[in-house]
Design a protein around this motif. Sequence first.
Motif, PDB file in Angstrom:
ATOM      1  N   PRO A 198     -18.603  13.403   0.306  1.00 54.32           N
ATOM      2  CA  PRO A 198     -17.359  12.721   1.300  1.00 54.32           C
ATOM      3  C   PRO A 198     -16.763  12.328   1.751  1.00 54.32           C
ATOM      4  O   PRO A 198     -15.821  11.579   2.549  1.00 54.32           O
ATOM      5  CB  PRO A 198     -16.387  14.409   1.253  1.00 54.32           C
ATOM      6  N   ASP A 199     -17.493  12.383   3.388  1.00 53.76           N
ATOM      7  CA  ASP A 199     -17.548  12.257   4.380  1.00 53.76           C
ATOM      8  C   ASP A 199     -17.464  10.767   4.496  1.00 53.76           C
ATOM      9  O   ASP A 199     -17.112  10.073   5.042  1.00 53.76           O
ATOM     10  CB  ASP A 199     -18.545  12.559   5.720  1.00 53.76           C
ATOM     11  N   LEU A 200     -18.689   9.999   3.890  1.00 55.00           N
ATOM     12  CA  LEU A 200     -18.841   8.354   3.508  1.00 55.00           C
ATOM     13  C   LEU A 200     -18.199   7.912   3.172  1.00 55.00           C
ATOM     14  O   LEU A 200     -17.533   6.530   3.868  1.00 55.00           O
ATOM     15  CB  LEU A 200     -19.979   8.806   2.422  1.00 55.00           C
ATOM     16  N   ILE A 201     -16.812   7.823   2.769  1.00 59.52           N
ATOM     17  CA  ILE A 201     -15.888   7.415   2.572  1.00 59.52           C
ATOM     18  C   ILE A 201     -14.635   7.789   2.484  1.00 59.52           C
ATOM     19  O   ILE A 201     -13.245   7.813   1.847  1.00 59.52           O
ATOM     20  CB  ILE A 201     -15.520   7.060   0.331  1.00 59.52           C
ATOM     21  N   SER A 202     -14.554   8.789   3.426  1.00 60.82           N
ATOM     22  CA  SER A 202     -12.954  10.022   3.709  1.00 60.82           C
ATOM     23  C   SER A 202     -12.409   8.485   4.605  1.00 60.82           C
ATOM     24  O   SER A 202     -11.348   9.528   4.211  1.00 60.82           O
ATOM     25  CB  SER A 202     -13.788  10.082   5.497  1.00 60.82           C
ATOM     26  N   GLU A 203     -11.949   7.629   4.860  1.00 55.76           N
ATOM     27  CA  GLU A 203     -11.084   6.596   5.215  1.00 55.76           C
ATOM     28  C   GLU A 203     -10.560   6.039   4.474  1.00 55.76           C
ATOM     29  O   GLU A 203     -10.205   4.831   4.462  1.00 55.76           O
ATOM     30  CB  GLU A 203     -11.740   5.890   6.471  1.00 55.76           C
ATOM     31  N   ASP A 204     -11.769   5.817   3.187  1.00 60.95           N
ATOM     32  CA  ASP A 204     -11.539   4.850   1.292  1.00 60.95           C
ATOM     33  C   ASP A 204     -11.052   5.582   0.751  1.00 60.95           C
ATOM     34  O   ASP A 204     -10.735   4.969  -0.518  1.00 60.95           O
ATOM     35  CB  ASP A 204     -12.588   4.044   1.849  1.00 60.95           C
ATOM     36  N   THR A 205     -10.553   6.791   0.771  1.00 61.45           N
ATOM     37  CA  THR A 205     -10.199   7.675  -0.297  1.00 61.45           C
ATOM     38  C   THR A 205      -8.921   7.015  -1.594  1.00 61.45           C
ATOM     39  O   THR A 205      -9.084   7.262  -2.542  1.00 61.45           O
ATOM     40  CB  THR A 205      -9.302   9.092   0.111  1.00 61.45           C
ATOM     41  N   GLU A 206      -8.100   5.834  -0.352  1.00 63.21           N
ATOM     42  CA  GLU A 206      -7.372   5.348  -1.908  1.00 63.21           C
ATOM     43  C   GLU A 206      -8.268   4.316  -2.598  1.00 63.21           C
ATOM     44  O   GLU A 206      -7.364   3.803  -3.637  1.00 63.21           O
ATOM     45  CB  GLU A 206      -5.943   4.783  -1.117  1.00 63.21           C
ATOM     46  N   LEU A 207      -8.936   3.818  -2.154  1.00 64.81           N
ATOM     47  CA  LEU A 207      -9.638   2.416  -3.487  1.00 64.81           C
ATOM     48  C   LEU A 207     -10.128   3.072  -4.425  1.00 64.81           C
ATOM     49  O   LEU A 207     -10.801   3.874  -4.787  1.00 64.81           O
ATOM     50  CB  LEU A 207     -10.768   1.611  -1.792  1.00 64.81           C
ATOM     51  N   GLU A 208      -9.334   1.929  -5.123  1.00 65.41           N
ATOM     52  CA  GLU A 208     -10.813   2.117  -6.864  1.00 65.41           C
ATOM     53  C   GLU A 208     -12.564   2.583  -6.878  1.00 65.41           C
ATOM     54  O   GLU A 208     -13.291   2.065  -5.410  1.00 65.41           O
ATOM     55  CB  GLU A 208     -10.658   1.131  -7.318  1.00 65.41           C
ATOM     56  N   VAL A 209     -12.914   3.060  -7.918  1.00 66.57           N
ATOM     57  CA  VAL A 209     -14.296   2.971  -7.014  1.00 66.57           C
ATOM     58  C   VAL A 209     -14.812   1.773  -6.602  1.00 66.57           C
ATOM     59  O   VAL A 209     -15.782   1.598  -6.497  1.00 66.57           O
ATOM     60  CB  VAL A 209     -14.793   3.376  -8.941  1.00 66.57           C
ATOM     61  N   SER A 210     -15.020   0.565  -7.977  1.00 65.48           N
ATOM     62  CA  SER A 210     -15.590  -0.637  -7.959  1.00 65.48           C
ATOM     63  C   SER A 210     -15.393  -1.345  -6.762  1.00 65.48           C
ATOM     64  O   SER A 210     -16.187  -2.320  -5.836  1.00 65.48           O
ATOM     65  CB  SER A 210     -14.419  -1.408  -8.938  1.00 65.48           C
ATOM     66  N   GLN A 211     -14.017  -1.252  -6.003  1.00 65.09           N
ATOM     67  CA  GLN A 211     -14.108  -1.591  -4.529  1.00 65.09           C
ATOM     68  C   GLN A 211     -14.998  -0.746  -3.347  1.00 65.09           C
ATOM     69  O   GLN A 211     -15.727  -1.103  -2.546  1.00 65.09           O
ATOM     70  CB  GLN A 211     -12.379  -1.509  -4.294  1.00 65.09           C
ATOM     71  N   LEU A 212     -15.397   0.889  -4.150  1.00 67.81           N
ATOM     72  CA  LEU A 212     -16.089   1.668  -3.071  1.00 67.81           C
ATOM     73  C   LEU A 212     -17.914   0.943  -3.455  1.00 67.81           C
ATOM     74  O   LEU A 212     -18.284   0.842  -2.491  1.00 67.81           O
ATOM     75  CB  LEU A 212     -16.383   2.839  -3.662  1.00 67.81           C
ATOM     76  N   LEU A 213     -18.257   0.642  -4.392  1.00 67.86           N
ATOM     77  CA  LEU A 213     -19.295   0.123  -4.385  1.00 67.86           C
ATOM     78  C   LEU A 213     -19.167  -1.283  -4.119  1.00 67.86           C
ATOM     79  O   LEU A 213     -20.111  -1.052  -3.359  1.00 67.86           O
ATOM     80  CB  LEU A 213     -19.522   0.560  -6.448  1.00 67.86           C
ATOM     81  N   ALA A 214     -18.367  -1.412  -3.809  1.00 65.55           N
ATOM     82  CA  ALA A 214     -18.511  -3.105  -3.622  1.00 65.55           C
ATOM     83  C   ALA A 214     -18.989  -2.926  -1.930  1.00 65.55           C
ATOM     84  O   ALA A 214     -19.455  -3.642  -1.009  1.00 65.55           O
ATOM     85  CB  ALA A 214     -17.516  -4.446  -3.865  1.00 65.55           C
ATOM     86  N   LYS A 215     -18.216  -1.709  -1.435  1.00 68.28           N
ATOM     87  CA  LYS A 215     -18.475  -2.435   0.335  1.00 68.28           C
ATOM     88  C   LYS A 215     -19.088  -1.127   1.068  1.00 68.28           C
ATOM     89  O   LYS A 215     -20.046  -1.404   1.775  1.00 68.28           O
ATOM     90  CB  LYS A 215     -16.879  -1.973   0.648  1.00 68.28           C
ATOM     91  N   TYR A 216     -19.839   0.009  -0.142  1.00 73.19           N
ATOM     92  CA  TYR A 216     -20.619   0.457   0.329  1.00 73.19           C
ATOM     93  C   TYR A 216     -22.279   0.651  -0.389  1.00 73.19           C
ATOM     94  O   TYR A 216     -21.765   0.476  -2.084  1.00 73.19           O
ATOM     95  CB  TYR A 216     -20.314   2.593  -0.040  1.00 73.19           C
TER      96      TYR A 216
END
Length: 297
Positions: A171-189
């Motif tokens: 959860p700490d990996l995406i702590s600043e991006d909790t509002e992003l969609e899953v597809s956006q998270l996958l593109a970012k990380y």
Amino acid sequence: MRKLLPLKSLYTFVAVAETGSMSKAAEVLNVSHSAVSQAIKSIESQLNQTLFSRVGRNVELNNAGYRYYKKIAPALEQIVDATEAMLIQPNTNRLTVNMINSLALHWWIPRVPKFQQFAPTIDIRMSNLPGQFSLEAEGVDAAIIHGVLDDWQDYYCEKLSDDQLVLVCNPDLISEDTELEVSQLLAKYPTIVVTGKRRINDWPNWCKANDVPPPKQKNNLSFVTSAQAIQATYRQLGMFVTHKIFVQEDLEQGGLISLGSAVKHPTQGFYFTCLPEKLKLESVLTLRSWLRHEFNH
């Protein structure tokens, strides 16, 4: 003495009720379709009422059949259990049990204290042979198989549970991006993959079911085993599609979180397998009973 229905006919009735098909019941019982049909007709004739309704090519219990099944099925199960108990050979409490390393690390070891409390006299020796192998040649008494049932047709096999795929991360990996969609998270990380052939389709299967594009290959961090990949995920190195049972404890304790929806693996499951004659051992039956409970609770 009252005239009773033959036990063979009652087993046939239960098989049809549980499979919803006379053809499938015939396969389970290793008899002909006509034998199953005649047995059901005989029961209905003696009871003077129908027990099934036909739905296309299948059948389902009607109200009378359901009431009858609820009383008959537990009684037959008691007969089977009593018979197995009489056949038990209480000659050993030491068992060699095989399971893949990831299952041993993340599922079995956290549950060892529970099993020791359940069966304090059984000594489990762990084996971690991967893939398909000969239980006899390797000296394995029982195995928890993560894979395809067809690979183990020469043994007694019983399904313990479905296999679910989940997308996880710290959860700490995406702590600043909790509002992003899953597809956006996958593109970012970065994404983490296991290179083994049995894991190669985990990402595509999960992405397809969740209607998101697969991550780009250039961002991947590759590992040989799921155990390594899970550790990398916990260390915030990226996001990983894995098997829920491997990370259940981490999800419950908050070390990892699940994103998107869990997906039933289209081909794999978890199975208990052993040589048929091993079912005469009390220790094997005790292990099987405990596994049934743990995989379904």
